[in-house]
Design an enzyme around this catalytic site. Structure first.
Site, mmCIF file in Angstrom:
data_model
loop_
_atom_site.group_PDB
_atom_site.id
_atom_site.type_symbol
_atom_site.label_atom_id
_atom_site.label_comp_id
_atom_site.label_asym_id
_atom_site.label_seq_id
_atom_site.Cartn_x
_atom_site.Cartn_y
_atom_site.Cartn_z
ATOM 1 N N ASN A 60 -6.569 14.667 -12.204
ATOM 2 C CA ASN A 60 -6.732 13.501 -13.098
ATOM 3 C C ASN A 60 -6.119 12.250 -12.462
ATOM 4 O O ASN A 60 -6.661 11.156 -12.583
ATOM 5 C CB ASN A 60 -6.098 13.781 -14.463
ATOM 6 C CG ASN A 60 -7.005 14.622 -15.341
ATOM 7 O OD1 ASN A 60 -8.000 14.126 -15.848
ATOM 8 N ND2 ASN A 60 -6.691 15.891 -15.472
ATOM 9 N N HIS A 67 -6.063 15.546 -22.943
ATOM 10 C CA HIS A 67 -5.957 16.945 -23.376
ATOM 11 C C HIS A 67 -7.333 17.598 -23.210
ATOM 12 O O HIS A 67 -8.348 17.010 -23.620
ATOM 13 C CB HIS A 67 -5.481 17.028 -24.837
ATOM 14 C CG HIS A 67 -5.309 18.436 -25.299
ATOM 15 N ND1 HIS A 67 -4.226 19.209 -24.929
ATOM 16 C CD2 HIS A 67 -6.097 19.230 -26.064
ATOM 17 C CE1 HIS A 67 -4.367 20.427 -25.462
ATOM 18 N NE2 HIS A 67 -5.486 20.451 -26.145
ATOM 19 N N LEU A 102 3.426 18.412 -17.919
ATOM 20 C CA LEU A 102 3.718 19.586 -18.760
ATOM 21 C C LEU A 102 5.069 19.544 -19.451
ATOM 22 O O LEU A 102 5.369 20.390 -20.279
ATOM 23 C CB LEU A 102 3.622 20.859 -17.902
ATOM 24 C CG LEU A 102 2.225 21.151 -17.352
ATOM 25 C CD1 LEU A 102 2.249 22.410 -16.491
ATOM 26 C CD2 LEU A 102 1.214 21.320 -18.491
HETATM 27 C C1 GRF Z 1 -5.694 20.745 -16.343
HETATM 28 O O1 GRF Z 1 -5.685 21.910 -17.140
HETATM 29 C C2 GRF Z 1 -6.234 19.622 -17.146
HETATM 30 O O2 GRF Z 1 -7.250 20.086 -18.005
HETATM 31 C C3 GRF Z 1 -5.057 19.155 -17.936
HETATM 32 O O3 GRF Z 1 -3.933 19.347 -17.082
HETATM 33 C C4 GRF Z 1 -4.243 20.358 -16.102
HETATM 34 C C5 GRF Z 1 -4.003 19.916 -14.690
HETATM 35 O O4 GRF Z 1 -4.629 18.709 -14.471
HETATM 36 N N1 GRF Z 1 -5.218 17.783 -18.325
HETATM 37 P P1 GRF Z 1 -4.423 17.907 -13.063
HETATM 38 O O5 GRF Z 1 -5.388 18.517 -12.080
HETATM 39 O O6 GRF Z 1 -2.979 18.130 -12.624
HETATM 40 O O7 GRF Z 1 -4.742 16.487 -13.381
#
Ligand code: GRF
Length: 202
Positions: free
Chosen positions: A14, A110, A91
């Site tokens: 992202n 999300h 997270l």
């Molecule tokens: C993925 O599960 C995405 O759906 C959620 O966070 C997780 C990792 O995303 N938003 P990223 O590749 O670190 O952006």
């Protein structure tokens, strides 16, 4: 210029979508100035470095309390004069000090259509496992404003994604990221940076 910080914990796809969108001129009023990772192993840090963006690691385990962890994040953001915080696969839980420091100015992506499959414990692959277990035909992704309720803030953008026959959680996750997350997060940043820039010009 609206100064943006992106907070990450993992692969950073992202974040990469935001970096690519910035390069493509999607949000000219904003600029990613800082990437904060909750983990020193996050590949997102590598993506930031390749894009020449300053990085920091602020890991919850280095702080004796959630309050001090929160304070470290707020201090880093304020020291960099950040206007907008974007959680992209982040997270760790943000406490009240972060929410109070950035009211209506923290966005989160999300991987479901909130209010489905969200809240405590719903992150990453777990979201897609639950969607498949429930047998939904449509899932998707949501960008929302972060408040004190996990995944509870005002919804800004949502994008639906069809569940296909034989989908595994991994296949569904990839489709939701490609077709929804990587599209609506940059678009949300464009909309919000335009609004903040307008406010700043008043
Ligand atoms: C993925 O599960 C995405 O759906 C959620 O966070 C997780 C990792 O995303 N938003 P990223 O590749 O670190 O952006």
């Amino acid at each position: 210029m609206v100064r943006i910080a992106v907070m990450v914990s993992g692969g950073g796809t992202n974040l990469q979508a935001l970096i690519n969108a910035q390069k493509a001129g999607l949000f000219p009023k904003g600029e990613i100035k800082l990437v904060i990772s909750s983990s020193e192993n996050a590949y997102a840090l590598e993506r930031a470095k390749q894009a020449g963006i300053e990085t920091m690691v602020i890991s919850r385990r280095n702080y004796v309390s959630g309050e001090l962890f929160d304070l470290a994040n707020v201090t880093a953001l304020k020291d960099h004069e950040i206007d907008l915080v974007v959680l992209a696969g982040y997270l760790s839980i943000l406490g009240p000090a972060m929410i109070q420091a950035y009211p209506d100015r923290i966005l989160n992506i999300h991987p479901s259509l909130i209010p489905s499959f969200c809240g405590k414990g719903f992150y990453g692959l777990k979201v897609h496992e639950e969607a498949l277990a429930r047998g939904v035909k449509i899932t998707g992704a949501t960008v929302h404003v972060v408040n004190e309720i996990p995944d509870g803030g005002r919804i800004l953008i949502q994008k639906p994604v069809a569940v296909q026959e034989g989908d595994t959680p991994e296949v569904l996750q990839k489709r939701v990221m490609e077709e929804a997350e990587w599209v609506i997060l940059p678009e949300a940043v464009r909309q919000v940076t335009e609004a903040i820039a307008e406010e700043k010009e008043k």
